[in-house]
Design a protein around this motif. Structure first.
Motif, PDB file in Angstrom:
ATOM      1  N   SER A  74      51.192  43.649  33.475  1.00 49.22           N
ATOM      2  CA  SER A  74      50.174  42.631  33.747  1.00 49.22           C
ATOM      3  C   SER A  74      49.988  42.422  35.237  1.00 49.22           C
ATOM      4  O   SER A  74      48.864  42.249  35.717  1.00 49.22           O
ATOM      5  N   GLN A  75      51.081  42.441  35.983  1.00 50.24           N
ATOM      6  CA  GLN A  75      50.991  42.297  37.437  1.00 50.24           C
ATOM      7  C   GLN A  75      50.164  43.436  38.035  1.00 50.24           C
ATOM      8  O   GLN A  75      49.307  43.214  38.896  1.00 50.24           O
ATOM      9  N   ILE A  76      50.417  44.648  37.570  1.00 50.40           N
ATOM     10  CA  ILE A  76      49.690  45.809  38.083  1.00 50.40           C
ATOM     11  C   ILE A  76      48.203  45.690  37.762  1.00 50.40           C
ATOM     12  O   ILE A  76      47.342  45.888  38.620  1.00 50.40           O
ATOM     13  N   ALA A  77      47.903  45.360  36.494  1.00 49.96           N
ATOM     14  CA  ALA A  77      46.508  45.276  36.077  1.00 49.96           C
ATOM     15  C   ALA A  77      45.761  44.193  36.841  1.00 49.96           C
ATOM     16  O   ALA A  77      44.636  44.414  37.311  1.00 49.96           O
ATOM     17  N   LEU A  78      46.366  43.020  36.991  1.00 42.93           N
ATOM     18  CA  LEU A  78      45.705  41.928  37.713  1.00 42.93           C
ATOM     19  C   LEU A  78      45.527  42.261  39.191  1.00 42.93           C
ATOM     20  O   LEU A  78      44.504  41.932  39.787  1.00 42.93           O
ATOM     21  N   THR A  79      46.523  42.911  39.775  1.00 45.18           N
ATOM     22  CA  THR A  79      46.421  43.279  41.195  1.00 45.18           C
ATOM     23  C   THR A  79      45.272  44.256  41.414  1.00 45.18           C
ATOM     24  O   THR A  79      44.474  44.101  42.348  1.00 45.18           O
ATOM     25  N   LEU A  80      45.166  45.262  40.552  1.00 45.65           N
ATOM     26  CA  LEU A  80      44.095  46.242  40.704  1.00 45.65           C
ATOM     27  C   LEU A  80      42.727  45.612  40.486  1.00 45.65           C
ATOM     28  O   LEU A  80      41.753  45.991  41.123  1.00 45.65           O
ATOM     29  N   ARG A  81      42.651  44.628  39.582  1.00 47.67           N
ATOM     30  CA  ARG A  81      41.355  44.032  39.292  1.00 47.67           C
ATOM     31  C   ARG A  81      40.987  42.977  40.335  1.00 47.67           C
ATOM     32  O   ARG A  81      39.895  42.987  40.897  1.00 47.67           O
ATOM     33  N   ALA A  82      41.907  42.046  40.610  1.00 44.22           N
ATOM     34  CA  ALA A  82      41.574  40.931  41.494  1.00 44.22           C
ATOM     35  C   ALA A  82      41.581  41.322  42.964  1.00 44.22           C
ATOM     36  O   ALA A  82      40.707  40.922  43.730  1.00 44.22           O
ATOM     37  N   VAL A  83      42.569  42.094  43.389  1.00 47.88           N
ATOM     38  CA  VAL A  83      42.694  42.451  44.802  1.00 47.88           C
ATOM     39  C   VAL A  83      42.045  43.803  45.088  1.00 47.88           C
ATOM     40  O   VAL A  83      41.436  44.005  46.133  1.00 47.88           O
ATOM     41  N   GLY A  84      42.154  44.725  44.122  1.00 51.82           N
ATOM     42  CA  GLY A  84      41.572  46.048  44.322  1.00 51.82           C
ATOM     43  C   GLY A  84      40.094  46.113  44.007  1.00 51.82           C
ATOM     44  O   GLY A  84      39.409  47.025  44.453  1.00 51.82           O
ATOM     45  N   GLY A  85      39.599  45.155  43.215  1.00 53.53           N
ATOM     46  CA  GLY A  85      38.187  45.148  42.883  1.00 53.53           C
ATOM     47  C   GLY A  85      37.793  46.165  41.834  1.00 53.53           C
ATOM     48  O   GLY A  85      36.608  46.438  41.637  1.00 53.53           O
ATOM     49  N   LEU A  86      38.761  46.746  41.124  1.00 54.46           N
ATOM     50  CA  LEU A  86      38.450  47.706  40.078  1.00 54.46           C
ATOM     51  C   LEU A  86      37.991  46.977  38.819  1.00 54.46           C
ATOM     52  O   LEU A  86      38.426  45.864  38.533  1.00 54.46           O
ATOM     53  N   THR A  87      37.124  47.604  38.057  1.00 57.02           N
ATOM     54  CA  THR A  87      36.705  47.035  36.780  1.00 57.02           C
ATOM     55  C   THR A  87      37.783  47.294  35.735  1.00 57.02           C
ATOM     56  O   THR A  87      38.667  48.148  35.918  1.00 57.02           O
TER      57      THR A  87
END
Length: 418
Positions: A125-138
């Motif tokens: 979950s940490q990885i997914a949220l980081t990529l979405r919120a900070v990385g801007g990935l969909t």
């Protein structure tokens, strides 16, 4: 992808944490703000390549995300009439920004990283949220990166956001006494993203360039916020030095090429020079930490023009310090391989022996693979072949599986010619 599309994608990834940070700082509801920003990013990705980027891209995103957030709250207001006046008055003024508003706090990205890597969340979950919120990935991009259905990834992200909400976590820097521990969690998450890209745990490709590039981008941004932190510098150096081998790690057919057999003229010397400079400065200005030591080991490998030029005694010494500072079975695996180069394969195999009883690694394909390599160096080709096949059965990476099976087949041919 056209040049304009590339420019738009790079701009959106840079602005995503700034826009989300501004909305969360004002409104406090991470899940709703994050959804609103994702909608704004999607709208921009559709419109900007066609219509051109606005003069102030960040203000455009803030305006669109703010309106999405306002619309969402308005729909909620229809179900909760008694809160209508309060929400309308607060949101209309607080969410939609003026084009000339003050720039965001430089801490916004760091706050988002701390929030996405909250200790209440699981590592996935940490990885997914980081990529979405900070990385801007969909969500779709993240799902493709980890080879899972988009619906499953959407559920993982949703659960993570709900967990953050349930903990009452605030969009703020952690208390001073918690920051070091939380920063370690952030670095670990970024390291895991890079590691998955550098050697994909499953699937047909060994490398996932999208993940390694995103991990390096995020750590570079973190280094810009914390330039004097030795471990942040160490992690960036480790990623750059490791990624510098990328072009040589597979052949034209996508097959794995081990370090000793790589064409070192293909290594990225610019990345090596930057990585060496980073780790040299970090080790001279701060106490060494695990990422700095791993980066120092990577630097020794990167600076060897030929495999036989590798300073194995220095690498063994660095692993000895690393195993004392941050003991774990993967460190022992790598240490055993290095010790075999200085003291012989029997010494390496002796270091491996206790790992066969360690539940964390006993059935991991890498233990069997390293054991096979050391047995091959020792001349026990029958046992080495069995270990290569065991490692091949345990890995879910097709390139690694093919490589291990090829090593086993080679040993079988050698035995057959005797």
């Amino acid at each position: 992808m056209t040049t304009q599309q590339v420019l738009v994608a790079e701009t959106l990834r840079e602005l995503a944490p700034q826009v989300l940070g501004s909305l969360v700082a004002r409104n406090g509801q991470f899940d709703a703000c994050e959804d609103a920003v994702q909608e704004a990013l999607l709208a921009a990705a559709t419109q900007w390549p066609r219509d051109g980027m606005p003069d102030n891209p960040r203000a455009w995103l803030l305006t669109v995300a703010g309106r999405r957030l306002t619309d969402w709250w308005r729909s909620e207001r229809a179900r909760r009439d008694r809160e209508a006046a309060i929400m309308a008055s607060e949101l209309e003024t607080a969410v939609v920004p003026a084009p000339d508003e003050e720039p965001p706090s430089s801490d916004d990205t760091l706050k988002l990283l701390f929030l996405c890597c909250h200790p209440a969340l699981t590592a996935p979950s940490q990885i997914a949220l980081t990529l979405r919120a900070v990385g801007g990935l969909t969500t779709a991009e993240i799902a493709r990166a980890f080879l899972v259905p988009e619906a499953s990834m959407a559920q993982r992200i949703s659960r993570g956001k709900q967990r953050i909400k349930a903990t009452g976590a605030r969009f703020a820097m952690p208390p001073v006494d918690e920051r070091a521990e939380r920063l370690r969690a952030v670095l670990h998450v970024l390291y895991l993203i890079f590691a998955e890209g550098n050697t994909a745990s499953s699937g047909p490709a060994l490398l996932r360039d999208d993940l390694t590039a995103e991990a390096i981008r995020l750590v570079r941004a973190l280094h810009g916020l914390l330039p004097d932190d030795g471990e942040v510098s160490g992690l960036l150096a480790l990623m750059l030095l490791t990624d510098s081998h990328r072009a040589a790690r597979t052949n034209s057919h996508g097959a794995l090429v081990p370090l000793a057999e790589q064409d070192r003229t293909l290594w990225n010397q610019t990345a090596i020079e930057e990585g060496v400079a980073l780790i040299t400065h970090a080790l001279s200005s701060s106490l060494p930490g695990p990422y700095q030591l791993q980066a120092a080991i990577a630097a020794v490998h990167a600076e060897a023009a030929r495999p036989e030029d590798t300073d194995w005694p220095q690498i063994v010494a660095l692993y000895r310090v690393l195993s004392h500072l941050a003991p774990n079975p993967m460190v022992t695996l790598n240490q055993a391989a290095a010790v075999a180069m200085t003291d012989g394969p029997a010494a390496g195999l002796e270091l491996l022996e206790p790992l066969s009883k360690d539940e964390r690694v006993a059935r991991h394909h890498r233990l069997a693979a390293v054991r096979a390599h050391l047995l091959e160096l020792a001349g026990d080709h029958r046992a080495a072949r069995e270990s290569y096949l065991e490692a091949a059965r345990r890995t879910t990476s097709l390139p690694e599986q093919r490589y291990l099976e090829a090593r086993a087949a080679r040993l079988a041919r050698l035995r057959g010619t005797r």
